[in-house]
Design a protein around this motif. Structure first.
Motif, mmCIF file in Angstrom:
data_model
loop_
_atom_site.group_PDB
_atom_site.id
_atom_site.type_symbol
_atom_site.label_atom_id
_atom_site.label_comp_id
_atom_site.label_asym_id
_atom_site.label_seq_id
_atom_site.Cartn_x
_atom_site.Cartn_y
_atom_site.Cartn_z
ATOM 1 N N ILE A 13 -5.677 -2.979 0.743
ATOM 2 C CA ILE A 13 -6.119 -3.501 2.037
ATOM 3 C C ILE A 13 -7.358 -2.741 2.518
ATOM 4 C CG2 ILE A 13 -5.498 -3.683 4.497
ATOM 5 C CD1 ILE A 13 -4.002 -5.735 2.941
ATOM 6 N N THR A 34 -9.489 7.382 5.759
ATOM 7 C CA THR A 34 -8.458 8.322 5.303
ATOM 8 C C THR A 34 -7.870 7.862 3.979
ATOM 9 O OG1 THR A 34 -6.326 7.437 6.086
ATOM 10 C CG2 THR A 34 -7.770 8.394 7.755
ATOM 11 N N MET A 264 -6.584 -11.809 0.989
ATOM 12 C CA MET A 264 -6.256 -10.960 2.151
ATOM 13 C C MET A 264 -7.458 -10.692 3.041
ATOM 14 S SD MET A 264 -3.120 -10.464 2.547
ATOM 15 C CE MET A 264 -3.259 -9.306 3.902
HETATM 16 P P1 NDP Z 1 -2.120 0.770 -1.602
HETATM 17 O O1 NDP Z 1 -1.093 1.528 -2.334
HETATM 18 O O2 NDP Z 1 -3.122 -0.023 -2.373
HETATM 19 O O3 NDP Z 1 -2.934 1.740 -0.625
HETATM 20 C C1 NDP Z 1 -2.268 2.643 0.200
HETATM 21 C C2 NDP Z 1 -3.263 3.521 0.941
HETATM 22 O O4 NDP Z 1 -2.545 4.491 1.699
HETATM 23 C C3 NDP Z 1 -4.183 4.312 0.020
HETATM 24 O O5 NDP Z 1 -5.399 4.527 0.674
HETATM 25 C C4 NDP Z 1 -3.423 5.622 -0.128
HETATM 26 O O6 NDP Z 1 -4.247 6.703 -0.503
HETATM 27 C C5 NDP Z 1 -2.887 5.809 1.266
HETATM 28 N N1 NDP Z 1 -1.675 6.615 1.332
HETATM 29 C C6 NDP Z 1 -0.560 6.464 0.576
HETATM 30 N N2 NDP Z 1 0.373 7.357 0.926
HETATM 31 C C7 NDP Z 1 -0.159 8.094 1.935
HETATM 32 C C8 NDP Z 1 0.307 9.187 2.700
HETATM 33 N N3 NDP Z 1 1.524 9.697 2.518
HETATM 34 N N4 NDP Z 1 -0.509 9.695 3.653
HETATM 35 C C9 NDP Z 1 -1.745 9.193 3.841
HETATM 36 N N5 NDP Z 1 -2.237 8.162 3.131
HETATM 37 C C10 NDP Z 1 -1.458 7.621 2.189
HETATM 38 O O7 NDP Z 1 -1.329 -0.179 -0.579
HETATM 39 P P2 NDP Z 1 -1.757 -1.604 -0.025
HETATM 40 O O8 NDP Z 1 -3.156 -1.574 0.445
HETATM 41 O O9 NDP Z 1 -1.313 -2.652 -0.958
HETATM 42 O O10 NDP Z 1 -0.776 -1.729 1.235
HETATM 43 C C11 NDP Z 1 -0.996 -1.014 2.440
HETATM 44 C C12 NDP Z 1 -0.042 -1.542 3.495
HETATM 45 O O11 NDP Z 1 -0.386 -2.901 3.778
HETATM 46 C C13 NDP Z 1 1.422 -1.556 3.059
HETATM 47 O O12 NDP Z 1 2.242 -1.252 4.138
HETATM 48 C C14 NDP Z 1 1.646 -3.006 2.630
HETATM 49 O O13 NDP Z 1 2.976 -3.423 2.802
HETATM 50 C C15 NDP Z 1 0.725 -3.755 3.577
HETATM 51 N N6 NDP Z 1 0.249 -5.030 3.069
HETATM 52 C C16 NDP Z 1 -0.516 -5.085 1.939
HETATM 53 C C17 NDP Z 1 -0.962 -6.289 1.433
HETATM 54 C C18 NDP Z 1 -1.871 -6.331 0.240
HETATM 55 O O14 NDP Z 1 -2.372 -7.422 -0.096
HETATM 56 N N7 NDP Z 1 -2.132 -5.249 -0.438
HETATM 57 C C19 NDP Z 1 -0.589 -7.567 2.068
HETATM 58 C C20 NDP Z 1 0.183 -7.395 3.269
HETATM 59 C C21 NDP Z 1 0.590 -6.184 3.738
HETATM 60 P P3 NDP Z 1 -4.550 7.019 -2.075
HETATM 61 O O15 NDP Z 1 -5.411 5.890 -2.542
HETATM 62 O O16 NDP Z 1 -5.306 8.287 -2.006
HETATM 63 O O17 NDP Z 1 -3.238 7.094 -2.758
#
Ligand code: NDP
Ligand code: MG
Length: 387
Positions: A13, A34, A264
């Motif tokens: 996202i 972040t 998305m």
């Molecule tokens: P990703 O795994 O692709 O990305 C997650 C992000 O969060 C990365 O930037 C990651 O950093 C960061 N992150 C993970 N753990 C932590 C932590 N403990 N502290 C700080 N930062 C953290 O996930 P998505 O983008 O797929 O999903 C994100 C959210 O959006 C989720 O809740 C998901 O359910 C929701 N969502 C996603 C959709 C999609 O199409 N992807 C659709 C609808 C909802 P790093 O890269 O450094 O690991």
């Protein structure tokens, strides 16, 4: 010009949100980026978008990031407390919560307390603490705009209808890669198969949740809080083409649906630009290429995770928090090839049955329930290995 904080900018996202910013440089300015630990990508993003500050999850990499960004005058912080502080920075208008899992809860609450508008992708926040989060938003007069495609669809259908009661909503589900499979077949599916979603390219956690249909259960809970609905007002239907993103039915029986190609960027941009619709050149839907849009009921016996999530929605209190914590551990263990696909539901069911119920949990109650469910899920897995 809206000033943005993008939490989780290195994820699926987050990177698509930055694509939107890249396309609309006159509309959005990035103030905060972040990540967890993918700092190389974060550095690259910061050099391109020149935010005021960045926060990384992993303090061990702080010096590396500082070295790269200090010369540009970009502030660099590390750790969860820094993230909670950074979202309150003056100058941020809108916080896009695109980090994954329970880690989104505290920064989202902090942003609401600071009066920031929220574009919410991190559904786990509302699953764990929907009551507290929506109450805090109401108290602060903060709007929460959904990014999740189904909830964005409902939000778009509700535009101009704010005073018309909702009779029900219909959340559409693609059915994931294992639609039509039996439990026997699911017992042996692999991580690689589960990570291959037919319509969406997403982060690993939500992709596994989509394969197990847990994602749709989490979305039902998310919808309850976003749109103030009762369980019986939420229907789920499998729609494998993922063209109709969800539906609202009003009390005169009329149904409004929002549709389009599965991408998305549209719901992300809608939440970022609301109430405006910004022009795009993205591919358009073509009826001729989709001669049939089909619908079928979800199979709750095979996809037990969805049944468990709906049960937690019915139970309320800390049950959705327990469900979420157990599921986060289950997905992690499945992605490490340490448990099978069906064992994910066993872990969630075990935790739901074991963690004591709390009817109206406070934030410390939820933190304790989350920790207890995680402990139990790991302990249960270890004892299953031993026996
Ligand atoms: P990703 O795994 O692709 O990305 C997650 C992000 O969060 C990365 O930037 C990651 O950093 C960061 N992150 C993970 N753990 C932590 C932590 N403990 N502290 C700080 N930062 C953290 O996930 P998505 O983008 O797929 O999903 C994100 C959210 O959006 C989720 O809740 C998901 O359910 C929701 N969502 C996603 C959709 C999609 O199409 N992807 C659709 C609808 C909802 P790093 O890269 O450094 O690991
Ligand atoms: Mg969704």
């Amino acid at each position: 010009m809206k000033k943005l904080a993008i939490l989780g900018s290195t994820g699926s996202i987050g990177t698509q949100a930055l694509d939107v910013v890249r396309d609309q440089p006159d509309r959005f300015q990035v103030e905060l980026l972040t990540c967890g630990n993918r700092v190389e990508l974060l550095i690259q993003q910061a050099l391109e978008f020149n935010p005021n500050a960045v926060v990384i999850g992993d303090p061990a990499k702080l010096e590396l990031v500082k070295e790269a960004l200090f010369p540009k005058g970009i502030k660099v912080y590390a750790g969860p407390e820094a993230l909670e502080q950074a979202v309150t920075m003056e100058g941020i208008d809108l916080v896009l919560t695109a980090l994954v899992g329970y880690a989104g809860l505290r920064p989202t609450l902090a942003a609401i307390e600071a009066g920031k508008t929220i574009a919410l992708a991190n559904k786990e926040t509302l699953v764990v603490a929907g009551e507290l989060v929506t109450a805090a938003a109401r108290a602060k007069g903060v709007n929460i705009y959904p990014v999740d495609s189904e909830h964005s669809a409902i939000f778009q259908c509700l535009a101009g209808e704010w005073h018309n009661p909702i009779e029900k909503i219909v959340l559409t589900a693609s059915g994931g890669p294992f639609r039509g499979r039996t439990r026997e077949q699911l017992a042996t599916v692999t991580k690689a198969q589960a990570l291959k979603h037919p319509n969406w390219d997403m982060g690993a956690k939500i992709t596994i949740d989509s394969a197990s249909l847990m994602n749709k259960g989490l979305e039902a809970i998310e919808a309850k809080w976003l749109f103030d609905l009762k369980r019986e007002q939420i229907e789920i239907i499998v729609h494998p083409q993922s063209i109709i993103h969800s539906i609202v039915q009003f009390r005169d029986g009329s149904m409004k649906a929002q549709m389009g190609l599965p991408d998305m960027k549209l719901p992300i941009q809608y939440a970022m630009a609301y109430p405006e619709r910004l022009a795009t050149t993205w591919p358009r839907f073509d009826f001729a290429r989709y001669p049939a849009l089909t619908f079928e009921p979800p199979d709750l016996d095979t996809f037990r995770n969805l049944a468990l999530a709906l049960e937690a929605l019915d139970t309320g209190g800390n049950a959705p928090c327990v469900l979420n914590a157990a599921n986060e551990v289950a997905v992690e263990l499945f992605l490490q090839d340490r448990i099978g696909f069906l064992e994910m539901s066993d872990l969630v069911a075990h935790c739901l049955a074991t963690v004591p119920h709390i009817n109206a949990p406070t934030l410390p109650d939820l933190e304790a329930s989350d920790a207890e469910a995680r402990r139990l899920a790991r302990e249960h897995t270890l004892s299953a290995w031993r026996s």
